[in-house]
Design an enzyme around this catalytic site. Structure first.
Site, PDB file in Angstrom:
ATOM      1  CB  CYS A  55      -0.952   0.005   1.195  1.00  0.00           C
ATOM      2  SG  CYS A  55      -2.091  -1.403   1.221  1.00  0.00           S
TER       3      CYS A  55
ATOM      4  CG  ASN B  38      -6.592  -0.760   1.313  1.00  0.00           C
ATOM      5  OD1 ASN B  38      -5.885  -0.405   0.378  1.00  0.00           O
ATOM      6  ND2 ASN B  38      -6.081  -1.159   2.471  1.00  0.00           N
TER       7      ASN B  38
ATOM      8  CG  HIS C 152      -3.068   3.493   1.934  1.00  0.00           C
ATOM      9  ND1 HIS C 152      -3.616   3.008   0.761  1.00  0.00           N
ATOM     10  CD2 HIS C 152      -3.157   2.479   2.841  1.00  0.00           C
ATOM     11  CE1 HIS C 152      -4.003   1.762   0.958  1.00  0.00           C
ATOM     12  NE2 HIS C 152      -3.739   1.422   2.210  1.00  0.00           N
TER      13      HIS C 152
END
EC number: 2.3.1.180
Length: 319
Positions: free
Chosen positions: A113, A276, A246
């Site tokens: 990520c 996500n 993020h």
């Protein structure tokens, strides 16, 4: 001094949308449970025929169009992905071919990520060093391929998508600084612990996560790396016009913003609609905020992310 400036952004989301109500019919969960704990209402899922390079291609075309250049002017292609098309060649090389770009450097970056921050930092260093003039940086994921769809603790969190930025060397400040960190001793708290041996998958090829541990670690290191970026540039948190984190879940986003003293109306949050999307989440959110006019010339934009590894980083940009 040469800086890397963002001259174009782009993004792409697969057509299929999977809502929380859809997930209620798949696992023991509820829309209320997912929204309360994550802020997610829906996520996009790639078609079986779509690979990471396909998502990256669509996002890249948008960024190239926004930048007003010919793709053949690109001298560097970096793709951040955890879900490449194949073991090798790199997704960046596949994307390079699909874009019709000739001889230029192309490679993948894998920091989960945090991958887009790592890729952006790498491209920034290439440009600052005078090794290239124009770079394409992409975050692309088909995370749905590495999810255990019977595990309600993880399958509700992730989605597929891609985001891209086009960078060019300029005397005017653009990317002011980048900051990268990793702590391999924390690798087990978020992983997909599998490998291929003799043509067979060894281990569990799905995302596994210690949710509470990840949350605490993420909020701590994100606060630290943001302060690192601010200190290096002699800025205060009040000088940040937009925080683009993020998009892990809304609790991490809100907790980090609160610790930094940044109000939520200065935070770009897309986790509700995208889930996500790992390495794609930051460039996706950046593209949306750039295109809807929120980000304006001269503003300070702070990107930050954290991911498996454990990895984390930040990038401060003057738009």
């Amino acid at each position: 001094m040469k800086y890397a400036r963002v001259i174009g952004t782009g993004s792409y989301l697969p057509e299929k949308i999977l809502t929380n109500h859809d997930l209620e019919r798949m696992v023991d969960t509820s829309d209320e449970w997912i929204r309360t704990r994550t802020g997610i209402a829906q996520r996009h899922i790639a078609a079986d025929s779509e690979m990471a390079s396909d998502l990256a291609l669509n996002a890249s075309r948008e960024a190239i169009k926004a930048g007003g250049i010919d793709a053949r002017e690109i001298e560097l292609v970096i793709v951040a992905t955890t879900t490449p098309d194949m073991i090798f060649p790199s997704t960046a090389c596949i994307l390079q071919d699909k874009l019709g770009i000739g001889d230029c450097a192309a490679f993948d970056v894998q920091a989960v990520c945090s991958g887009f921050i790592y890729a952006l930092a790498t491209a920034d260093m290439f440009i600052r060093a005078g090794k290239c003039q124009t770079a394409l940086v992409v975050g692309a994921e088909v995370y749905s391929r590495i999810l255990d769809w019977s595990d309600r603790s993880t399958c509700v969190l992730f989605g597929d998508g891609a985001g891209a930025v086009l960078l060019t060397g300029d005397e005017r400040p653009g990317v002011l600084s980048t900051h990268l960190h990793a702590d391999g001793s924390q690798s087990k708290i978020l992983s997909a612990p599998a490998n291929i041996c003799g043509g067979k998958v060894q281990g569990k090829p799905f995302v596994v996560m210690e949710g509470n541990t990840v949350f605490k670690f993420a909020v701590k290191v994100l606060e630290e790396v943001v302060h690192e970026a601010l200190t290096e540039n002699n800025l205060e948190s009040s000088d940040i016009d937009w925080l683009i984190p993020h998009q892990a879940n809304i609790r991490i986003i809100a907790s980090t913003a609160k610790k930094l003293g940044i109000p939520m109306d200065k935070v770009v949050a897309t986790v509700d609609k995208h889930g996500n999307t790992s390495a794609a989440s930051i460039p996706l959110a950046l593209d949306i905020a750039a295109r809807d006019g929120r980000i304006k010339s001269g503003q300070h934009v702070l990107l930050e992310g954290v991911g498996g590894g454990f990895t984390w980083g930040a990038a401060l940009i003057r738009w």
